[in-house]
Design an enzyme around this catalytic site. Structure first.
Site, PDB file in Angstrom:
ATOM      1  N   LYS A   1       3.082  -2.390  15.886  1.00 19.24           N
ATOM      2  CA  LYS A   1       4.300  -2.245  15.088  1.00 19.24           C
ATOM      3  C   LYS A   1       4.422  -0.823  14.555  1.00 19.24           C
ATOM      4  CE  LYS A   1       6.331  -3.827  10.719  1.00 19.24           C
ATOM      5  NZ  LYS A   1       6.143  -4.700   9.545  1.00 19.24           N
ATOM      6  N   GLN A   2       3.293  -0.260  14.137  1.00 20.36           N
ATOM      7  CA  GLN A   2       3.291   1.055  13.494  1.00 20.36           C
ATOM      8  C   GLN A   2       1.927   1.691  13.694  1.00 20.36           C
ATOM      9  OE1 GLN A   2       4.317  -0.380   9.623  1.00 20.36           O
ATOM     10  NE2 GLN A   2       2.215  -0.743   9.017  1.00 20.36           N
TER      11      GLN A   2
ATOM     12  N   GLU B   1      -0.326  -4.567  11.778  1.00 19.60           N
ATOM     13  CA  GLU B   1       0.301  -5.807  11.320  1.00 19.60           C
ATOM     14  C   GLU B   1       0.670  -6.769  12.447  1.00 19.60           C
ATOM     15  OE1 GLU B   1       3.575  -5.248   8.650  1.00 19.60           O
ATOM     16  OE2 GLU B   1       2.329  -4.378   7.089  1.00 19.60           O
TER      17      GLU B   1
ATOM     18  N   TRP C   1       0.835  -1.213   0.000  1.00 16.27           N
ATOM     19  CA  TRP C   1       0.000   0.000   0.000  1.00 16.27           C
ATOM     20  C   TRP C   1       0.866   1.258   0.000  1.00 16.27           C
ATOM     21  CZ3 TRP C   1      -2.181   1.972   5.274  1.00 16.27           C
ATOM     22  CH2 TRP C   1      -1.210   1.850   6.267  1.00 16.27           C
ATOM     23  N   ASP C   2       2.155   1.087  -0.337  1.00 12.93           N
ATOM     24  CA  ASP C   2       3.109   2.187  -0.162  1.00 12.93           C
ATOM     25  C   ASP C   2       2.803   3.410  -1.008  1.00 12.93           C
ATOM     26  OD1 ASP C   2       5.793   0.891   1.397  1.00 12.93           O
ATOM     27  OD2 ASP C   2       4.448  -0.522   0.454  1.00 12.93           O
TER      28      ASP C   2
END
Length: 828
Positions: A639-640, A513, A374-375
């Site tokens: 994680k983020q 994630e 999805w960057d």
């Protein structure tokens, strides 16, 4: 976790100049791999890592070359199962070049001593320069200058120029130049248990003075032709056959030339190597080998190529112009370095018919197997405002795979189009079934394909591209259809919960994630991920808005083509007004916060301090805990950014309005409590996390925001990150760093047909200047702590654009040649 107060040592050493060059030494192991990734040259069609030309793949060097969109699948035996993985292919290496004096071993042999070695990346010219001196066992010292680039406009061409100067000797000079066709995908240690031979060699031969290697991928059957030409000259001009003997050579998987000539002490010998690469995926060719040979036959001297290449870069930098005061805390060379890597990864996608997406690690290495996630969500904001046609091409990568997404939705029992979390060649789901935890050595099931939110990102990118470009043709002909099919998919993912009296989405994985399921649950996924649910609300509203805006008869055509019934649109509206969003109370502050997913607050708190004492870096907490026979699913740890992706993509007022429409009594004043809650529970195991945290903290906690920005700017440059950067740069993180500086601190937002500015540029940053493109107008923006100035440098005809400032209620017209100046309140 908050930003670190101390900083790790950086790999790059900036040259005292105007911020257009960065200097690298040479390192060992992963440090050299990190330098190779950061010294990659390319043009967006293909790219080559910055490995030294005399090297081959080993524990220190990895001279990988990658072509955008060129994938191949291989089966592998993993533990007790057979898996099939698709990878971005490492194609034949065009770089090999070495030389020797008299009977000395070739450069690259360990007995040849490197006296000096410096690599300089000339950002302005898109060229990698290497200065080095060597000494052989006989004491002969030679000085060498090498320059390499991939032509920015003639996308099939690459060049390597080597200037050789014998400092204290005269005698025989031997040069060896060619193509290594026997390459494998071997650049990521944890993948080395997987199959890696993606190419079979069809032919190695010479055609006139050109060496030619023809290979084919073993599964996807893409034919690849690499051709190289070697020429020599001195100060008097080309060196003829009366002085140099050039022999054609084929040795195993290597094809090329060996040249022998006599040189004199202090004399400059210049070896020019030009390469052409063509594939059967290229348009308007008969065969790759004929096209590669034709490309070289029409190519003049390397100096002419250099001139046109550098001119193309100068023109492109006008679109990517950025300057920051040299005495401020933001290093402009780093911003330009990151823009350079974005350009060499993406620029060629906008040329011709190239079918490619955004690989997470660029064209710089093999991490994530070159897959597309999805960057683009983090990359589009930069490219939309500079190279909108590249964004259109990237969106067409998704459009071409719409039928595959429809088939995936059907297989999953859903409507519309279900796009894969990891994509490659044909739109099939490429998320591996298992992945290796290097901390434990165990292969584990991988269920991250449940990150359905990738479809939301695609839809968001469609709308953002349209807002910036005003490209109604794309929206009508392609954009609306893909957005509506994604809408149908998410509507079918949504079910009505009678107990809650609201719509819910169950069994997904959010951007975090880490959380792939509930503790002890047999089925993967979590319920009502707040990001997924709220962005689904955004999607339903966007779909209805697009249908309303489409002109007749196109609206009727697309409704008929997709068989969209009135009842379906009514359900979209209902979802946008009745979606369930989980909240919980922070037990420490008593504040109500948005829950990452339903039941998140019931998970155990994590002993962060104990983990840090035991392990130091805990960014990959999932690996650490699995190796300790525990699971991050048991804890409140991310994680983020997950929930915080919402204020990253949506303005605080838009978020408040959406929640109000859902019937939740939530105001923007409550946002800081949610931000603080997740700050303390995030490990930042992704470079994207620091981008998002810098963004959401910019107004409320500026010191912390600057800290996160600093971490983002340093992410791929710190020696501590060498192990991961050596496998490929973090392209979205690099783009995000530029975006935080320009669009976040610069306060840029595109909405309601106007370009709005609400700067929060810290005074200590000095002055910022950059160009952008909005609806075919080129603008020059200047910002400092006291004012903002917007100048229209040019646009079509007598057209104007709307420019507004958040302290004013209405936007104003900006004409070509006009400058608008606006004061910034002291507390901005």
């Amino acid at each position: 976790m908050r930003p670190k107060s101390d900083s790790d040592e950086l790999l790059i050493q900036r040259i005292p100049s105007d911020g257009w060059a960065v200097d690298f030494g040479e390192g060992e192991g992963v440090i050299e791999g990190q330098r190779e990734a950061l010294c990659t040259v390319g043009n967006g069609r293909w790219a080559t890592r910055g490995a030294v030309p005399e090297s081959s793949a080993d524990d220190t060097h990895y001279p990988g070359t990658y072509v955008a969109g060129l994938y191949n699948r291989l089966p592998s035996q993993v533990s007790d199962r057979i898996t099939e993985d698709e990878s971005l292919v490492n194609v034949p290496n065009w770089l090999p070049f070495t030389f020797a004096a008299e009977d000395s071993p070739w450069l690259g042999d360990p007995t040849v001593e490197i006296l000096e070695n410096r690599h300089e990346l000339d950002l302005r010219a898109g060229t990698l320069i290497r200065h080095f001196r060597i000494q052989d066992l006989a004491g002969r010292v030679t000085r060498i200058l090498q320059r390499r680039f991939m032509h920015l406009e003639r996308h099939e061409l690459a060049a390597l120029q080597t200037v050789i100067v014998p400092e204290n000797w005269s005698g025989e000079l031997r040069i060896r130049s060619g193509i290594d066709a026997g390459v494998k995908n071997f650049g990521v240690p944890r993948y080395r248990q997987l199959s890696s031979t993606h190419l079979q060699i069809d032919d190695l031969r010479h055609v006139g003075d050109v060496a030619l290697a023809i290979v084919e991928t073993v599964q996807s059957k893409t034919r690849i032709a690499t051709a190289v030409r070697l020429s020599l000259h001195d100060s008097a001009g080309p060196i003829g056959a009366d002085r140099v003997q050039i022999t054609q050579s084929i040795e195993g998987d290597w094809v090329g030339h060996v040249a022998v000539l006599h040189v004199i002490e202090g004399e400059e010998i210049v070896a020019d190597k030009v390469a052409a690469l063509m594939t059967s995926r290229d348009a308007a060719i008969s065969s790759p080998e004929e096209a590669a040979l034709a490309a070289l036959s029409t190519t003049g001297p390397i100096d002419d190529l250099t001139d046109s290449h550098e001119l193309a870069w100068r023109r492109l930098w006008q679109r990517f112009h950025i300057d920051v005061e040299s005495d401020g805390p933001i290093d402009v060379a780093t911003l330009r370095l990151y823009a350079y890597h974005l350009i060499i990864s993406m620029y060629g996608v906008g040329a011709g018919s190239l079918d490619a997406g955004v690989p997470a690690r660029g064209l710089h290495g093999e991490a994530y197997r070159g897959h597309i996630f999805w960057d683009e969500l983090f990359i589009f904001p930069i490219l939309n405002l500079r190279l909108p046609w590249v964004c259109r091409s990237l969106l067409r990568y998704r459009v071409r795979r719409l039928d595959a997404a429809r088939a995936a939705a059907l297989d999953a029992g859903l409507d519309g189009a279900l796009f894969p979390w990891q994509s490659g060649s044909d739109g099939a789901e490429q998320t591996p079934k298992v992945h290796l935890n290097p901390d434990s050595g165990r292969w584990l099931p991988d269920v991250t394909h449940l990150q359905r939110h990738v479809g939301l990102a695609i839809a968001y990118n469609v709308m953002q591209y349209f807002e910036v470009s005003g490209d109604f043709v794309f929206l009508e002909q392609e954009g609306a259809e893909i957005l509506l099919e994604i809408t149908r998919c998410f509507a079918s993912l949504t079910t009505f919960d009678d107990d809650k009296g609201r719509y819910v989405i169950n069994g997904v994985i959010g951007p975090d994630e880490f959380h792939t399921g509930y503790p002890g649950a047999e089925e993967p996924g979590v319920n009502n991920n707040a990001y997924t649910n709220l962005m689904t609300v955004w999607l339903m509203r966007a779909a209805l808005e697009v249908l309303n805006e489409l002109p007749e008869p196109r609206r009727a055509e697309i409704v008929e083509k997709l068989s969209i019934a009135d009842e379906e649109m009514v359900r979209w509206s209902d979802i946008s007004e009745q979606m369930f969003i989980p909240f919980h109370v922070d037990p420490v502050t008593g504040a109500e916060v948005i829950s990452q997913f339903e039941g998140y607050e019931e998970l155990a708190e994590l002993d962060w301090h104990g983990l840090i004492e035991r392990h130091g870096n805990v960014s990959r907490l999932d690996r650490i805990m699995e190796a300790e026979d525990d699971s991050v699913n048991n804890y409140q740890a991310s994680k983020q950014a997950d929930v915080l992706m919402l204020p990253y993509l949506l303005s605080a007022s838009e978020l408040e309005e959406m929640l109000a429409q859902l019937g939740y009594n939530w105001t923007t004043d409550q946002l800081p409590a949610t931000i603080d809650y997740y700050l303390e529970r995030t490990s930042h195991g992704s470079t994207l996390s620091t981008v998002v945290h810098a963004w959401v903290l910019a107004r409320s906690q500026r010191a912390d925001a600057i800290g996160y920005l600093d971490r983002t700017l340093r992410a791929d440059l710190e020696l501590a990150q060498a192990g991961t950067t050596s496998e490929g740069i973090h392209l979205a993180g690099m783009a995000g760093a530029i975006d935080v500086v320009q669009r976040c601190f610069g306060g840029i937002e595109v909405r309601a047909g106007a370009l709005w500015f609400d700067p929060m540029w810290p005074v200590e940053f000095g002055a910022l200047e950059f160009t952008l493109r909005y609806r075919r107008h080129t603008l020059l923006v200047r910002i400092n702590g006291a004012s903002i100035e917007v100048e229209d440098l040019g646009g079509p005809g007598q057209t104007t654009i709307q420019v507004g400032f958040d302290s004013e209620e209405e936007a104003q017209r900006l004409h070509v040649g006009q400058i608008i100046r606006h004061g910034i309140p002291p507390d901005s």
